[in-house]
Scaffold this motif. Sequence first.
Motif, PDB file in Angstrom:
ATOM      1  N   VAL A  38     -16.050 -16.656 -24.594  1.00  0.00           N
ATOM      2  CA  VAL A  38     -15.958 -15.886 -25.840  1.00  0.00           C
ATOM      3  C   VAL A  38     -14.811 -16.428 -26.695  1.00  0.00           C
ATOM      4  O   VAL A  38     -14.918 -16.546 -27.921  1.00  0.00           O
ATOM      5  CB  VAL A  38     -15.763 -14.376 -25.547  1.00  0.00           C
ATOM      6  CG1 VAL A  38     -15.656 -13.589 -26.851  1.00  0.00           C
ATOM      7  CG2 VAL A  38     -16.914 -13.848 -24.691  1.00  0.00           C
TER       8      VAL A  38
ATOM      9  N   HIS B  72     -14.367  -7.927 -28.001  1.00  0.00           N
ATOM     10  CA  HIS B  72     -15.674  -8.122 -27.364  1.00  0.00           C
ATOM     11  C   HIS B  72     -15.793  -7.318 -26.062  1.00  0.00           C
ATOM     12  O   HIS B  72     -16.850  -6.768 -25.759  1.00  0.00           O
ATOM     13  CB  HIS B  72     -15.869  -9.630 -27.096  1.00  0.00           C
ATOM     14  CG  HIS B  72     -17.246 -10.027 -26.670  1.00  0.00           C
ATOM     15  ND1 HIS B  72     -17.608 -10.141 -25.345  1.00  0.00           N
ATOM     16  CD2 HIS B  72     -18.352 -10.359 -27.384  1.00  0.00           C
ATOM     17  CE1 HIS B  72     -18.875 -10.524 -25.260  1.00  0.00           C
ATOM     18  NE2 HIS B  72     -19.354 -10.662 -26.487  1.00  0.00           N
TER      19      HIS B  72
ATOM     20  N   LEU C  62     -17.482  -5.736 -33.971  1.00  0.00           N
ATOM     21  CA  LEU C  62     -16.632  -6.695 -33.246  1.00  0.00           C
ATOM     22  C   LEU C  62     -15.431  -7.095 -34.094  1.00  0.00           C
ATOM     23  O   LEU C  62     -14.285  -7.110 -33.630  1.00  0.00           O
ATOM     24  CB  LEU C  62     -17.476  -7.933 -32.885  1.00  0.00           C
ATOM     25  CG  LEU C  62     -16.758  -9.063 -32.165  1.00  0.00           C
ATOM     26  CD1 LEU C  62     -16.580  -8.731 -30.691  1.00  0.00           C
ATOM     27  CD2 LEU C  62     -17.530 -10.377 -32.294  1.00  0.00           C
TER      28      LEU C  62
ATOM     29  N   HIS D  61     -22.445  -5.294 -26.218  1.00  0.00           N
ATOM     30  CA  HIS D  61     -23.074  -6.610 -26.379  1.00  0.00           C
ATOM     31  C   HIS D  61     -24.027  -6.835 -25.220  1.00  0.00           C
ATOM     32  O   HIS D  61     -23.949  -6.159 -24.199  1.00  0.00           O
ATOM     33  CB  HIS D  61     -22.005  -7.713 -26.415  1.00  0.00           C
ATOM     34  CG  HIS D  61     -21.115  -7.743 -25.196  1.00  0.00           C
ATOM     35  ND1 HIS D  61     -19.879  -7.143 -25.165  1.00  0.00           N
ATOM     36  CD2 HIS D  61     -21.292  -8.277 -23.965  1.00  0.00           C
ATOM     37  CE1 HIS D  61     -19.327  -7.315 -23.972  1.00  0.00           C
ATOM     38  NE2 HIS D  61     -20.168  -7.994 -23.224  1.00  0.00           N
TER      39      HIS D  61
END
Length: 350
Positions: A272, A258, A317, A263
């Motif tokens: 996360v 990530h 991802l 994002h």
Amino acid sequence: MENQFLPSYTIGSNAYEAVPEVCGFYGKTAVVIGGNKARKAAEKRLLSACKGALEVTGSFLYGDDATYENADALANLKEVQEADMIFAVGGGRAVDTVKKTAGEMNKPIFTFPTLASNCAPVTAVGAYYYPNHAFRSVWYRTRPAFHTFIDTQVIAEAPEEYFWAGIGDALSKQYEVVFSSRGDTLTYSQSLGIQLAHHCSDGLLQHGEEALNAVKNQTVNKAVDYVTQNIICSTGIISNLVPEDYNSSLAHALYNSHTGTPHEGKYLHGAVVVWGVLVLLTMDGQTEERNKLYDFCKRTQLPHKLAHIGIKDPTELVKNALIKPDLRKVPYEVTEAKVMKAIEDLEKLN
Ligand SMILES: [Zn+2]
């Protein structure tokens, strides 16, 4: 030969008062290194505890991220070279930076977490980033900090989102460690770590909300003590007892992916990670456990769907997560299709 250094710590709203007795054994002078906010939050209490017993000869900003470059720059400071010991004050990235500095210089390090957001204050390992904030590597000291001082009042006065995300990160420990080690023949210390891991989540799910509510009001109670020790100490003790490959798995692989995948928005590590734990439990068919965690995330507004971590299409991802070292040790092959299916199933719950 196996060396086993386990974390030792002092916790309470007057924890720093133990500093002269615990640290005095290692010398007479110390430098403080940490973030600006952290030093502002803790330094006054720390200096007053040291008065007449230990001389603090300097106070320095650690930098802006846990990088080898920042660790080296600190090691070049005259005050750091001359001090008997280093006091690392702050959150994970500050503490990790100082671990590298102290480790390379072979100096005693004491940690003073000002946030309950991860186990960095009591672990031997640090996570390091490039100056552009992309993940670089982990690095191991020979032992964790000599002692950790956890002032719960300082923790309760920190921004509550760190405590909130800290719960998210701590929730990964049980599931990732048990998953990674599944089916293995364990040494004594590994099995000790895994025994502890089995008991991480229940306490967090039981006391988490009460602790969060107290921290929202900047107050301390038994739930704050419990959850803080769970976030910092349980996870840290386990981390020191088990090999690196057991310490993280799919949830941390997704987090590490990530950081390098486009994002929307900014997210704390644990926010996360806890979403990644839900993905792991879904993929692994641990539906009952997943549902318990999912309900907790809903009640505490921890991320439990893709939109909560700023991702629309998870393909990239997932692809990037599968090549992360967190997935080196798995009980069965973790494929793109399995992870994508788990994410899809999780999205359907919403
Ligand atoms: Zn973590």
